[in-house]
Design a protein around this motif. Structure first.
Motif, PDB file in Angstrom:
ATOM      1  N   PHE A 565       0.883  -1.242   0.120  1.00 53.75           N
ATOM      2  CA  PHE A 565       0.081   0.115  -0.038  1.00 53.75           C
ATOM      3  C   PHE A 565       0.975   1.355  -0.028  1.00 53.75           C
ATOM      4  CE2 PHE A 565       0.728  -1.684   4.396  1.00 53.75           C
ATOM      5  CZ  PHE A 565       1.154  -0.565   4.879  1.00 53.75           C
ATOM      6  N   GLY A 566       0.239   2.610  -0.257  1.00 54.91           N
ATOM      7  CA  GLY A 566       1.183   3.561  -0.385  1.00 54.91           C
ATOM      8  C   GLY A 566       0.175   4.852  -0.903  1.00 54.91           C
ATOM      9  N   GLY A 567       0.904   5.817  -1.000  1.00 49.57           N
ATOM     10  CA  GLY A 567       0.250   7.004  -1.626  1.00 49.57           C
ATOM     11  C   GLY A 567       1.278   8.108  -1.932  1.00 49.57           C
ATOM     12  N   GLY A 568       0.476   9.161  -2.163  1.00 51.99           N
ATOM     13  CA  GLY A 568       1.552  10.379  -2.358  1.00 51.99           C
ATOM     14  C   GLY A 568       0.757  11.775  -2.305  1.00 51.99           C
ATOM     15  N   VAL A 569       1.475  12.692  -2.364  1.00 51.88           N
ATOM     16  CA  VAL A 569       0.958  14.195  -2.891  1.00 51.88           C
ATOM     17  C   VAL A 569       1.793  14.802  -3.844  1.00 51.88           C
ATOM     18  CG1 VAL A 569       0.028  14.432  -0.583  1.00 51.88           C
ATOM     19  CG2 VAL A 569       2.125  15.219  -0.991  1.00 51.88           C
ATOM     20  N   GLU A 570       1.182  15.766  -4.651  1.00 50.75           N
ATOM     21  CA  GLU A 570       1.935  16.467  -5.391  1.00 50.75           C
ATOM     22  C   GLU A 570       1.182  17.825  -5.754  1.00 50.75           C
ATOM     23  OE1 GLU A 570       3.429  14.665  -9.372  1.00 50.75           O
ATOM     24  OE2 GLU A 570       1.862  16.011 -10.381  1.00 50.75           O
ATOM     25  N   PHE A 571       1.949  18.968  -5.862  1.00 55.60           N
ATOM     26  CA  PHE A 571       1.459  20.159  -5.884  1.00 55.60           C
ATOM     27  C   PHE A 571       2.284  21.105  -6.631  1.00 55.60           C
ATOM     28  CE2 PHE A 571       3.606  20.005  -1.976  1.00 55.60           C
ATOM     29  CZ  PHE A 571       4.344  21.212  -1.904  1.00 55.60           C
ATOM     30  N   THR A 572       1.476  22.162  -7.418  1.00 57.14           N
ATOM     31  CA  THR A 572       2.339  23.198  -8.140  1.00 57.14           C
ATOM     32  C   THR A 572       1.800  24.329  -7.495  1.00 57.14           C
ATOM     33  OG1 THR A 572       0.261  23.125  -9.751  1.00 57.14           O
ATOM     34  CG2 THR A 572       2.182  21.970 -10.365  1.00 57.14           C
ATOM     35  N   PRO A 573       2.668  25.138  -6.504  1.00 57.49           N
ATOM     36  CA  PRO A 573       2.306  26.261  -6.009  1.00 57.49           C
ATOM     37  C   PRO A 573       1.922  27.429  -6.809  1.00 57.49           C
ATOM     38  CG  PRO A 573       4.558  25.458  -5.372  1.00 57.49           C
ATOM     39  CD  PRO A 573       4.041  24.504  -6.174  1.00 57.49           C
ATOM     40  N   ILE A 615      -7.096   5.382  -5.612  1.00 57.71           N
ATOM     41  CA  ILE A 615      -7.998   6.871  -5.876  1.00 57.71           C
ATOM     42  C   ILE A 615      -7.019   7.989  -5.912  1.00 57.71           C
ATOM     43  CG2 ILE A 615      -8.417   6.939  -3.383  1.00 57.71           C
ATOM     44  CD1 ILE A 615     -10.774   8.149  -6.172  1.00 57.71           C
ATOM     45  N   ASP A 616      -7.176   8.809  -6.841  1.00 58.69           N
ATOM     46  CA  ASP A 616      -6.174  10.008  -7.137  1.00 58.69           C
ATOM     47  C   ASP A 616      -7.354  11.084  -7.415  1.00 58.69           C
ATOM     48  OD1 ASP A 616      -4.406  11.576  -7.982  1.00 58.69           O
ATOM     49  OD2 ASP A 616      -3.652  10.339  -9.487  1.00 58.69           O
ATOM     50  N   TYR A 617      -7.041  12.188  -6.809  1.00 63.86           N
ATOM     51  CA  TYR A 617      -7.804  13.321  -6.558  1.00 63.86           C
ATOM     52  C   TYR A 617      -7.231  14.550  -6.820  1.00 63.86           C
ATOM     53  CZ  TYR A 617     -11.222  16.743  -5.589  1.00 63.86           C
ATOM     54  OH  TYR A 617     -12.078  17.912  -5.311  1.00 63.86           O
ATOM     55  N   TYR A 618      -7.433  15.355  -7.850  1.00 62.17           N
ATOM     56  CA  TYR A 618      -6.869  16.466  -8.174  1.00 62.17           C
ATOM     57  C   TYR A 618      -7.641  17.861  -7.736  1.00 62.17           C
ATOM     58  CZ  TYR A 618      -3.293  14.410 -11.372  1.00 62.17           C
ATOM     59  OH  TYR A 618      -2.189  13.795 -11.696  1.00 62.17           O
ATOM     60  N   ALA A 619      -7.267  18.491  -6.952  1.00 61.21           N
ATOM     61  CA  ALA A 619      -8.153  19.614  -6.347  1.00 61.21           C
ATOM     62  C   ALA A 619      -7.193  20.981  -7.029  1.00 61.21           C
ATOM     63  CB  ALA A 619      -8.258  19.860  -5.077  1.00 61.21           C
ATOM     64  N   TYR A 620      -7.972  21.821  -7.936  1.00 61.87           N
ATOM     65  CA  TYR A 620      -7.285  23.053  -8.746  1.00 61.87           C
ATOM     66  C   TYR A 620      -7.576  24.231  -7.858  1.00 61.87           C
ATOM     67  CZ  TYR A 620      -5.863  20.234 -12.669  1.00 61.87           C
ATOM     68  OH  TYR A 620      -5.435  19.351 -13.609  1.00 61.87           O
ATOM     69  N   ASN A 621      -6.728  25.238  -7.924  1.00 62.53           N
ATOM     70  CA  ASN A 621      -7.012  26.668  -7.236  1.00 62.53           C
ATOM     71  C   ASN A 621      -8.040  27.217  -8.058  1.00 62.53           C
ATOM     72  OD1 ASN A 621      -6.982  28.561  -5.430  1.00 62.53           O
ATOM     73  ND2 ASN A 621      -4.998  29.441  -6.276  1.00 62.53           N
ATOM     74  N   GLU A 622      -9.272  26.689  -8.350  1.00 66.82           N
ATOM     75  CA  GLU A 622     -10.304  27.358  -9.177  1.00 66.82           C
ATOM     76  C   GLU A 622     -11.692  26.727  -8.784  1.00 66.82           C
ATOM     77  OE1 GLU A 622     -11.347  28.145 -13.806  1.00 66.82           O
ATOM     78  OE2 GLU A 622      -9.604  27.296 -13.235  1.00 66.82           O
ATOM     79  N   LYS A 623     -12.676  27.291  -8.498  1.00 64.36           N
ATOM     80  CA  LYS A 623     -13.922  26.954  -8.058  1.00 64.36           C
ATOM     81  C   LYS A 623     -14.397  25.761  -9.033  1.00 64.36           C
ATOM     82  CE  LYS A 623     -18.457  28.471  -6.228  1.00 64.36           C
ATOM     83  NZ  LYS A 623     -19.270  29.553  -6.031  1.00 64.36           N
ATOM     84  N   GLY A 624     -14.884  24.874  -8.620  1.00 65.69           N
ATOM     85  CA  GLY A 624     -15.679  23.798  -9.350  1.00 65.69           C
ATOM     86  C   GLY A 624     -14.630  22.742 -10.162  1.00 65.69           C
ATOM     87  N   ARG A 625     -13.231  23.333 -10.144  1.00 70.08           N
ATOM     88  CA  ARG A 625     -12.328  22.475 -10.941  1.00 70.08           C
ATOM     89  C   ARG A 625     -11.630  21.208 -10.232  1.00 70.08           C
ATOM     90  NH1 ARG A 625      -8.157  24.912 -15.565  1.00 70.08           N
ATOM     91  NH2 ARG A 625      -7.326  23.034 -16.199  1.00 70.08           N
ATOM     92  N   ASN A 626     -11.911  20.274 -10.862  1.00 68.31           N
ATOM     93  CA  ASN A 626     -11.269  19.009 -10.002  1.00 68.31           C
ATOM     94  C   ASN A 626     -11.244  17.763 -11.290  1.00 68.31           C
ATOM     95  OD1 ASN A 626     -13.573  17.183  -9.731  1.00 68.31           O
ATOM     96  ND2 ASN A 626     -14.392  19.159  -8.450  1.00 68.31           N
ATOM     97  N   LYS A 627     -10.234  16.579 -10.692  1.00 61.87           N
ATOM     98  CA  LYS A 627     -10.438  15.603 -11.440  1.00 61.87           C
ATOM     99  C   LYS A 627     -10.064  14.537 -10.485  1.00 61.87           C
ATOM    100  CE  LYS A 627      -6.677  15.024 -14.178  1.00 61.87           C
ATOM    101  NZ  LYS A 627      -5.739  15.015 -15.456  1.00 61.87           N
ATOM    102  N   VAL A 628     -11.211  13.292 -10.891  1.00 64.38           N
ATOM    103  CA  VAL A 628     -10.951  12.130  -9.828  1.00 64.38           C
ATOM    104  C   VAL A 628     -10.610  10.784 -10.915  1.00 64.38           C
ATOM    105  CG1 VAL A 628     -12.368  10.790  -8.497  1.00 64.38           C
ATOM    106  CG2 VAL A 628     -12.798  13.279  -8.423  1.00 64.38           C
ATOM    107  N   ILE A 629      -9.610  10.184 -10.430  1.00 63.06           N
ATOM    108  CA  ILE A 629      -9.223   8.955 -11.250  1.00 63.06           C
ATOM    109  C   ILE A 629      -9.235   7.748 -10.206  1.00 63.06           C
ATOM    110  CG2 ILE A 629      -7.387   8.055 -12.582  1.00 63.06           C
ATOM    111  CD1 ILE A 629      -6.217  10.834 -12.956  1.00 63.06           C
ATOM    112  N   PRO A 630     -10.240   7.022 -10.084  1.00 63.19           N
ATOM    113  CA  PRO A 630     -10.298   5.886  -9.293  1.00 63.19           C
ATOM    114  C   PRO A 630      -9.992   4.749 -10.114  1.00 63.19           C
ATOM    115  CG  PRO A 630     -12.608   6.314  -9.863  1.00 63.19           C
ATOM    116  CD  PRO A 630     -11.627   7.517 -10.678  1.00 63.19           C
TER     117      PRO A 630
END
Length: 806
Positions: A565-573, A615-630
């Motif tokens: 098992f595992g996981g991670g985080v990634e971000f573009t500040p 499960i992979d979830y992208y949350a963008y710094n913009e209202k209503g914008r995201n991506k879900v990859i299960p």
């Protein structure tokens, strides 16, 4: 502040490497080769007289999970190796106190399932850089690959060799014969080869090797033992033929056609080290289907090579990633030019390969030489004039010649320098191309640090000459618990190798830093732990423009019950300035920053039921914008002969921004909702180790719905527009079913019966119900294909003896 802390942490980690102690000495076990007067029968019985008085390779060392521990007395391994003028022979007695628990799942060749298995590593050059891997499972299934320190295992190579396995009262046995025709070695009166043996006990996930492999250092092959004193061999002529015959019945849109093909592959050993391979009148009709997608990116989709001639023995040609074999016999260079008064009657979708050959091998000084040449036929479209009724032909692809030359010099057991050149020449006024690269990978004698890089150039001759270049420079630590790598990559705007290679992003510079930590011995709770941190900074080259700064952390754990098992985080500040999505030089699109997080779990693969979830979830710094990859993967083994795997990979992208079009002046972007669903089912029933029935099914559909359109400003921001109203909504479907029966009736000889069903469509509507989507898909004409192919391996030396006997 957060970035400063991260850089301080990285610097501290780098400095800590100086404190780490690494075992530098590598002990090489040795065993003397014995020449046989009479060869043993390869049947799994080890009572042949040939095996008497042969030295025994024993006292194996645990490779994992407890690296360096002496072998368990209940699982001793004893291996013997010998030779004659035709090849190498191996016998292995693999002790097991509970033979009934030996894992022995039947699979297709080159697939290791839920199996105990034994591996022979052979390196005829004894240079610690490349070996042949020959696997035999407890079920008697063969697998083979070429392994290099640089690229790992390559299972595309298929050798012709002989083996048998047998479960006995105190364990299981293996017998093997590897003809010299499958091996490469320098011409020398007395030879020493690199050698190792590997054994895995599946129920305990324990692996052993004959020569100890220190997992503190990368480079599995650095720990070869030595097979000494191979001498007085007189290898036979290495010449083989592989004729094929195939027949097809095709049904499409109510019309049925049949065709019959025949051709041959030829393999000739120029000497002990170099081989000539040629395919005459090739037929690739039974290659696996491509996993096509709805591609909305600025770049073409890259497909995996499925044609056996281009996958076998190509490790030299893959150096530097400058050769993409799908270009040879791929799509035509241009589309037909049809006027308003004309109708396109026939347009070829693929270019036909006329013939191809390759020469490859390595000298006694470590110089690898590879040369590939392929010729494709002219492809023409047929166009009809609607007024006069006359037809004309237009050349979409002329006769073309493709060349690849590779020179790869190895030295110091773990380093290499490589020269690569690719060339495409087309007859007439069509474009030509050339690319050249110099690559290096240098490691210190202790194999703790590596220096690597490359410098490449591309020339495209089409109405003038366009020159581009690409380069990389890197340095890293490749041993111990603490490892790191730093590198820089530069690609100019005119870099283009797409005539015989595959290139996408250009006019970009990337700087990367990686730090990884791993445990090398099991702890109280875990068998292994991997922690990785990555930093990437990129910018446009011409003119300079910051593109992105990205941080990534990922980890992986395997517990004592072999659950991972595992996981991670990634971000573009700071977000991203995307220079590719606008499809125009000098323009960019501002993309808001995102925070991506994911988690995954993989159950114990030894169980009948195995499942993986993610499960992979992208949350963008913009209202209503995201991506879900299960995603989900479920495999069930009904028995040692029958298993099935189901995979489900959906993607839901909400309010993404993508290219919509342009009017010559303005670039338009669209805000869209995209949903993608991919289902696949594969199953296999193995009658025995040589005969299988397999099913492969895939259904992919993706729909996209546009909500709003914008004009792209020069600063990368978006402005509302009323000047674009095209309907870009759409749904793409792809459906493929392959039912394949395969029988390896003799080494290298195969009979394959294939039924194939395929259909795809694109509709300019979206958000159809599931049922409506299927209705429209199956209203399309479907391709139904039945094919039978017989391939027979014919060795010159065996055939010569047939004639002598007659």
């Amino acid at each position: 502040m957060r970035i400063r802390i991260l850089f301080l942490f990285t610097i501290f980690s780098v400095l800590s490497f100086a404190q780490e102690k690494v075992q530098d000495s590598i002990t090489r076990k040795k065993i003397t080769a014995v020449k046989l007067e009479k060869a043993p029968k390869i049947d799994g019985n080890l009572d042949d007289d040939a095996w008497k008085n042969i030295p025994i390779a024993k006292d194996f060392i645990e490779f994992r999970p407890n690296n360096g521990k002496a072998e368990d007395a209940d699982f001793k391994s004893e291996v013997k190796i010998a030779y004659d003028d035709t090849g190498i022979y191996v016998s292995a007695m693999l002790y097991d106190k509970e033979p009934s628990k030996i894992s022995k799942e039947l699979t297709e060749r080159d697939n290791i399932g839920n199996d105990d298995f034994f591996v022979l590593f052979l390196n005829g050059y004894n240079d610690k850089q490349q070996s042949l891997e020959l696997f035999v499972t407890a079920a008697g299934v063969q697998a083979d690959s070429k392994i290099t320190n640089e690229n790992g295992e390559d299972f595309s190579w298929n050798g012709i060799w002989y083996s048998a396995a047998k479960i006995v009262e105190n364990g299981w046995t293996v017998e093997m014969k590897i003809p010299f025709s499958e091996l490469r070695f320098p011409k020398s009166e007395v030879q020493n080869w690199g050698l190792n043996f590997f054994r895995q006990i599946n129920r305990t996930k324990t692996a052993y090797t004959w020569n100890y492999i220190n997992n503190q250092k990368g480079g599995f092959l650095l720990y070869d033992g030595v097979l000494e004193n191979i001498k007085n061999i007189d290898p036979p002529i290495r010449l083989s033929f592989m004729p094929y015959f195939s027949t097809y019945i095709n049904n499409y849109d109510g019309q049925t056609t049949t065709n019959f093909n025949g051709g041959m592959d030829v393999k000739y050993g120029i000497n002990d080290a170099f081989t000539f391979d040629m395919t005459l009148i090739p037929d690739f009709g039974q290659a696996n289907f491509d996993n096509s997608i709805l591609n909305l990116t600025p770049f073409e989709q890259q497909f995996t090579e499925q044609r056996s001639f281009f996958t076998e023995g190509t490790e030299l040609f893959e150096k530097g990633n400058m050769f993409y074999s799908r270009r040879v016999g791929g799509y035509p260079s241009k589309s037909a030019n049809v006027s308003a008064d004309e109708t396109l009657v026939e347009e070829p979708s693929k270019v036909k390969l006329f013939n191809a050959f390759k020469i490859s091998g390595r000298t006694s000084k470590g110089l690898g030489i590879g040369f590939f040449n392929g010729i494709t036929e002219k492809a023409e479209a047929i166009i009809k004039n609607n007024i006069t009724g006359e037809t004309r032909k237009e050349i979409l692809e002329p006769w073309a010649n493709y060349n690849v030359l590779v020179l790869d010099q190895r030295f110091n057991e773990n380093s290499s320098v490589t020269f690569v050149n690719t060339n495409t020449m087309r007859s007439g006024s069509f474009r030509d191309a050339n690319s050249t690269g110099l690559l290096w990978n240098i490691r210190n004698k202790k194999n703790t640090y590596q220096y690597y890089g490359n410098v490449k150039g591309s020339w495209v001759m089409d109405d003038g000459t366009k020159f581009g270049n690409k380069s990389q420079f890197g340095f890293g630590k490749v041993s111990g618990k603490h490892r790191f790598d730093v590198n820089a990559n530069f690609t100019t705007k005119n870099w283009d190798i797409n005539d015989l290679g595959f290139s996408t992003t250009t006019n970009i510079a990337n700087y990367n830093a990686w730090y990884g930590y791993r445990i090398l011995q099991p702890t109280k709770r875990f068998n292994n732990i991997y922690l990785n941190n990555n930093i990437t900074y990129s910018h446009r080259l011409d003119p300079f423009l910051f593109s992105t700064f990205r941080f990534n952390h990922n980890n992986q754990f395997t517990d004592k019950n072999f659950r991972s098992f595992g996981g991670g985080v990634e971000f573009t500040p700071f977000g991203e300035k995307d220079i590719f999505e606008p499809r125009k030089f000098g323009r960019h699109l501002n993309v808001p920053g995102y925070f991506d997080s994911w988690i995954w779990y993989e159950s114990d693969s030894r169980k009948k039921l195995q499942f993986n979830v993610n499960i992979d979830y992208y949350a963008y710094n913009e209202k209503g914008r995201n991506k879900v990859i299960p995603s989900a993967y479920i495999r069930y083994r009904f028995s040692d002969k029958f298993n099935a795997i189901w995979q489900f990979n959906p993607v839901f992208s909400n309010n993404e921004i993508g290219y919509a079009g342009n009017n010559g002046t303005d670039i338009f972007m669209g805000r869209r909702q995209r949903n993608t669903y991919e289902n696949s089912l594969t199953s296999q029933y193995s009658f025995n180790e040589k005969m299988t029935l397999s099913l492969a099914f895939r259904h992919y559909f993706s729909d996209v719905t546009y909500h709003q359109f914008y004009t792209l400003n020069q600063d990368g921001n978006l402005a509302n527009t009323n000047n674009f109203s095209n309907n870009l909504n759409g749904t793409y479907n792809s459906w493929n079913v392959d039912l394949r029966y395969t029988w390896w009736f003799a080494p290298g000889s195969q009979l394959t019966l294939l039924y194939r069903n395929a259909v795809s469509n694109y509709q300019d509507v979206s958000r159809l119900t599931f049922g409506k989507n299927f209705d429209t898909l199956f209203n399309e004409p479907m391709t139904n294909n039945i094919s039978l192919r017989l391939t027979y391996f014919l060795d010159y030396n065996r055939a010569k003896n047939w004639f002598r006997k007659s």
